[in-house]
Design a protein around this motif. Structure first.
Motif, PDB file in Angstrom:
ATOM      1  N   HIS A  77       0.850  -1.186   0.000  1.00 42.94           N
ATOM      2  CA  HIS A  77       0.000   0.000   0.000  1.00 42.94           C
ATOM      3  C   HIS A  77       0.889   1.239   0.000  1.00 42.94           C
ATOM      4  O   HIS A  77       2.043   1.185   0.444  1.00 42.94           O
ATOM      5  CB  HIS A  77      -0.896   0.033   1.245  1.00 42.94           C
ATOM      6  N   TYR A  78       0.333   2.338  -0.488  1.00 46.36           N
ATOM      7  CA  TYR A  78       1.040   3.616  -0.498  1.00 46.36           C
ATOM      8  C   TYR A  78       0.200   4.653   0.228  1.00 46.36           C
ATOM      9  O   TYR A  78      -1.016   4.728   0.031  1.00 46.36           O
ATOM     10  CB  TYR A  78       1.316   4.085  -1.934  1.00 46.36           C
ATOM     11  N   ALA A  79       0.852   5.458   1.066  1.00 49.83           N
ATOM     12  CA  ALA A  79       0.145   6.485   1.824  1.00 49.83           C
ATOM     13  C   ALA A  79       0.976   7.756   1.851  1.00 49.83           C
ATOM     14  O   ALA A  79       2.218   7.710   1.848  1.00 49.83           O
ATOM     15  CB  ALA A  79      -0.137   6.023   3.251  1.00 49.83           C
ATOM     16  N   LEU A  80       0.288   8.904   1.886  1.00 53.98           N
ATOM     17  CA  LEU A  80       0.953  10.197   2.004  1.00 53.98           C
ATOM     18  C   LEU A  80       1.077  10.534   3.480  1.00 53.98           C
ATOM     19  O   LEU A  80       0.085  10.608   4.196  1.00 53.98           O
ATOM     20  CB  LEU A  80       0.152  11.280   1.276  1.00 53.98           C
ATOM     21  N   VAL A  81       2.321  10.739   3.941  1.00 52.04           N
ATOM     22  CA  VAL A  81       2.595  10.928   5.360  1.00 52.04           C
ATOM     23  C   VAL A  81       3.101  12.349   5.607  1.00 52.04           C
ATOM     24  O   VAL A  81       3.950  12.856   4.872  1.00 52.04           O
ATOM     25  CB  VAL A  81       3.660   9.919   5.841  1.00 52.04           C
ATOM     26  N   ASN A  82       2.561  12.975   6.653  1.00 52.53           N
ATOM     27  CA  ASN A  82       3.009  14.299   7.077  1.00 52.53           C
ATOM     28  C   ASN A  82       4.112  14.126   8.110  1.00 52.53           C
ATOM     29  O   ASN A  82       3.854  13.727   9.244  1.00 52.53           O
ATOM     30  CB  ASN A  82       1.838  15.100   7.650  1.00 52.53           C
ATOM     31  N   LEU A  83       5.347  14.426   7.740  1.00 49.45           N
ATOM     32  CA  LEU A  83       6.488  14.208   8.629  1.00 49.45           C
ATOM     33  C   LEU A  83       6.627  15.303   9.678  1.00 49.45           C
ATOM     34  O   LEU A  83       7.338  15.128  10.674  1.00 49.45           O
ATOM     35  CB  LEU A  83       7.780  14.138   7.805  1.00 49.45           C
ATOM     36  N   ALA A  84       5.960  16.431   9.478  1.00 53.55           N
ATOM     37  CA  ALA A  84       6.091  17.559  10.410  1.00 53.55           C
ATOM     38  C   ALA A  84       5.236  17.359  11.647  1.00 53.55           C
ATOM     39  O   ALA A  84       5.461  17.988  12.676  1.00 53.55           O
ATOM     40  CB  ALA A  84       5.707  18.861   9.717  1.00 53.55           C
ATOM     41  N   GLU A  85       4.256  16.481  11.562  1.00 51.74           N
ATOM     42  CA  GLU A  85       3.381  16.221  12.693  1.00 51.74           C
ATOM     43  C   GLU A  85       3.728  14.877  13.301  1.00 51.74           C
ATOM     44  O   GLU A  85       4.252  13.989  12.624  1.00 51.74           O
ATOM     45  CB  GLU A  85       1.911  16.228  12.250  1.00 51.74           C
ATOM     46  N   THR A  86       3.460  14.718  14.556  1.00 53.63           N
ATOM     47  CA  THR A  86       3.776  13.466  15.227  1.00 53.63           C
ATOM     48  C   THR A  86       2.506  12.777  15.688  1.00 53.63           C
ATOM     49  O   THR A  86       1.527  13.425  16.058  1.00 53.63           O
ATOM     50  CB  THR A  86       4.672  13.726  16.453  1.00 53.63           C
ATOM     51  N   GLU A  87       2.531  11.480  15.629  1.00 52.69           N
ATOM     52  CA  GLU A  87       1.498  10.586  16.125  1.00 52.69           C
ATOM     53  C   GLU A  87       0.086  11.108  16.022  1.00 52.69           C
ATOM     54  O   GLU A  87      -0.381  11.446  14.948  1.00 52.69           O
ATOM     55  CB  GLU A  87       1.837  10.142  17.567  1.00 52.69           C
ATOM     56  N   ILE A  88      -0.601  11.220  17.133  1.00 52.47           N
ATOM     57  CA  ILE A  88      -2.028  11.513  17.148  1.00 52.47           C
ATOM     58  C   ILE A  88      -2.332  12.946  16.711  1.00 52.47           C
ATOM     59  O   ILE A  88      -3.458  13.247  16.333  1.00 52.47           O
ATOM     60  CB  ILE A  88      -2.611  11.287  18.572  1.00 52.47           C
ATOM     61  N   THR A  89      -1.334  13.833  16.723  1.00 48.51           N
ATOM     62  CA  THR A  89      -1.609  15.233  16.396  1.00 48.51           C
ATOM     63  C   THR A  89      -2.114  15.391  14.966  1.00 48.51           C
ATOM     64  O   THR A  89      -2.837  16.326  14.659  1.00 48.51           O
ATOM     65  CB  THR A  89      -0.344  16.102  16.573  1.00 48.51           C
ATOM     66  N   LYS A  90      -1.724  14.459  14.067  1.00 52.63           N
ATOM     67  CA  LYS A  90      -2.174  14.567  12.679  1.00 52.63           C
ATOM     68  C   LYS A  90      -3.662  14.261  12.547  1.00 52.63           C
ATOM     69  O   LYS A  90      -4.266  14.527  11.516  1.00 52.63           O
ATOM     70  CB  LYS A  90      -1.353  13.667  11.771  1.00 52.63           C
ATOM     71  N   MET A  91      -4.272  13.723  13.601  1.00 53.28           N
ATOM     72  CA  MET A  91      -5.702  13.450  13.600  1.00 53.28           C
ATOM     73  C   MET A  91      -6.493  14.570  14.279  1.00 53.28           C
ATOM     74  O   MET A  91      -7.719  14.558  14.268  1.00 53.28           O
ATOM     75  CB  MET A  91      -5.984  12.143  14.340  1.00 53.28           C
ATOM     76  N   ALA A  92      -5.779  15.536  14.863  1.00 52.32           N
ATOM     77  CA  ALA A  92      -6.413  16.516  15.749  1.00 52.32           C
ATOM     78  C   ALA A  92      -7.483  17.358  15.062  1.00 52.32           C
ATOM     79  O   ALA A  92      -8.464  17.762  15.694  1.00 52.32           O
ATOM     80  CB  ALA A  92      -5.359  17.411  16.371  1.00 52.32           C
ATOM     81  N   SER A  93      -7.312  17.637  13.793  1.00 47.84           N
ATOM     82  CA  SER A  93      -8.276  18.499  13.102  1.00 47.84           C
ATOM     83  C   SER A  93      -9.580  17.777  12.789  1.00 47.84           C
ATOM     84  O   SER A  93     -10.581  18.413  12.464  1.00 47.84           O
ATOM     85  CB  SER A  93      -7.660  19.035  11.804  1.00 47.84           C
ATOM     86  N   ASP A  94      -9.575  16.446  12.895  1.00 51.47           N
ATOM     87  CA  ASP A  94     -10.758  15.667  12.538  1.00 51.47           C
ATOM     88  C   ASP A  94     -11.550  15.158  13.731  1.00 51.47           C
ATOM     89  O   ASP A  94     -12.698  14.747  13.577  1.00 51.47           O
ATOM     90  CB  ASP A  94     -10.347  14.459  11.679  1.00 51.47           C
ATOM     91  N   TYR A  95     -10.940  15.167  14.924  1.00 52.77           N
ATOM     92  CA  TYR A  95     -11.585  14.567  16.093  1.00 52.77           C
ATOM     93  C   TYR A  95     -11.478  15.473  17.315  1.00 52.77           C
ATOM     94  O   TYR A  95     -10.576  16.296  17.421  1.00 52.77           O
ATOM     95  CB  TYR A  95     -10.943  13.206  16.415  1.00 52.77           C
ATOM     96  N   THR A  96     -12.403  15.297  18.246  1.00 51.88           N
ATOM     97  CA  THR A  96     -12.381  16.055  19.493  1.00 51.88           C
ATOM     98  C   THR A  96     -11.346  15.453  20.443  1.00 51.88           C
ATOM     99  O   THR A  96     -10.822  14.363  20.203  1.00 51.88           O
ATOM    100  CB  THR A  96     -13.763  16.016  20.167  1.00 51.88           C
ATOM    101  N   GLU A  97     -11.082  16.147  21.542  1.00 52.98           N
ATOM    102  CA  GLU A  97     -10.063  15.680  22.488  1.00 52.98           C
ATOM    103  C   GLU A  97     -10.407  14.324  23.089  1.00 52.98           C
ATOM    104  O   GLU A  97      -9.541  13.457  23.229  1.00 52.98           O
ATOM    105  CB  GLU A  97      -9.877  16.719  23.610  1.00 52.98           C
ATOM    106  N   ASN A  98     -11.667  14.137  23.464  1.00 61.31           N
ATOM    107  CA  ASN A  98     -12.008  12.842  24.069  1.00 61.31           C
ATOM    108  C   ASN A  98     -12.026  11.721  23.035  1.00 61.31           C
ATOM    109  O   ASN A  98     -11.753  10.561  23.362  1.00 61.31           O
ATOM    110  CB  ASN A  98     -13.334  12.922  24.832  1.00 61.31           C
ATOM    111  N   GLU A  99     -12.311  12.034  21.765  1.00 63.84           N
ATOM    112  CA  GLU A  99     -12.224  11.029  20.710  1.00 63.84           C
ATOM    113  C   GLU A  99     -10.774  10.614  20.486  1.00 63.84           C
ATOM    114  O   GLU A  99     -10.479   9.424  20.286  1.00 63.84           O
ATOM    115  CB  GLU A  99     -12.834  11.569  19.417  1.00 63.84           C
TER     116      GLU A  99
END
Length: 261
Positions: A77-99
């Protein structure tokens, strides 16, 4: 001289961005399509070079197209990865803190498990234990569904594991934060979540890698220490089908839980 970025490369990148992750055969079809549409030289065995050209342009943006493997069937599989962000932070714009907290706890359960899966009941039991904001179980079910739809988790028969996209994007984070239990496959050298472990030396291997490695062997032996491989080999028949539970994981899981608490 390095190949120049063309409209074919840009089209490939745009489509991959819209998908998030793409299976290898689909990526090869897309490569051919983009080259034909934009009248760019195409060779079926040059996908890696094609992607390398894109990655050179993405480097200043701290982004990269990475290749990974499905732990279910071994397909690329091939995926586009953001190297400037780490771990869960790359999901932060899509989910709330408790999610996001629920996702972290789900990841804990998966990585600390014996088989790389976490039962849905165990995950849902975490919903009212969240420190940020407690969830109702019905709400947690919807969040898990979103994680699956967004390709962060995969679900099989009521159990959850990390999706191929998640493993590709978060490999370094997982290896750094779960050092006591996270391991790379001894065959393909990628992060192994669903794996078997050698009883003698402790090396791990993906299930698809195990199938390929042992298929040609009359007697399965560990590629590292050469001791007999005691685990059942998926897809390979053997008279001795009984295998003891994988050693080391339970003890290491306890060590990690103590360290992280």
């Amino acid at each position: 001289m390095a190949a120049q970025m063309t409209d074919a490369h840009r089209r490939f990148l745009q489509v991959l961005m819209s998908h998030g992750i793409m299976e290898g055969s689909e990526a090869r079809k897309l490569h051919k399509h983009c080259c034909e549409v934009h009248n760019v030289y195409y060779a079926h065995d040059k996908l890696a070079d094609f992607i390398s050209t894109i990655n050179r342009q993405l480097q200043p943006l701290f982004m990269q197209i990475r290749k990974g493997m499905s732990e279910d069937d071994g397909r690329a599989h091939y995926a586009l990865v953001n190297l400037a962000e780490t771990e869960i932070t790359k999901m932060a714009s899509d989910y709330t803190e408790n999610e996001l907290e629920l996702f972290r706890k789900t990841m804990d359960l998966i990585i600390l498990s014996e088989n790389g899966f976490a039962p849905s009941t165990d995950i849902l039991n975490l919903a009212d234990q969240l420190k940020t904001k407690k969830m109702k179980k019905k709400e947690a079910e919807q969040v898990l569904k979103a994680f699956v739809e967004d390709k962060w988790l995969s679900e099989r028969n009521g159990e959850f594991t990390l999706h191929t996209r998640c493993i590709i994007e978060m490999e370094q984070y997982i290896l750094s934060n779960y050092q006591d239990v996270a391991r790379k496959c001894n065959i393909c050298h990628s992060l192994a979540i669903q794996s078997q472990v050698c009883e003698s030396c402790g090396i791990g291997m993906h299930l698809p890698c195990i199938r390929k490695y042992f298929r040609a062997q009359t007697e399965p032996r560990c590629p590292q220490c050469n001791d007999f491989w005691t685990c059942d080999i998926p897809g390979v028949s053997r008279t001795d089908s009984q295998s003891p539970p994988k050693p080391g994981r339970t003890e290491k899981s306890f060590m990690l839980s103590t360290r992280r608490s």
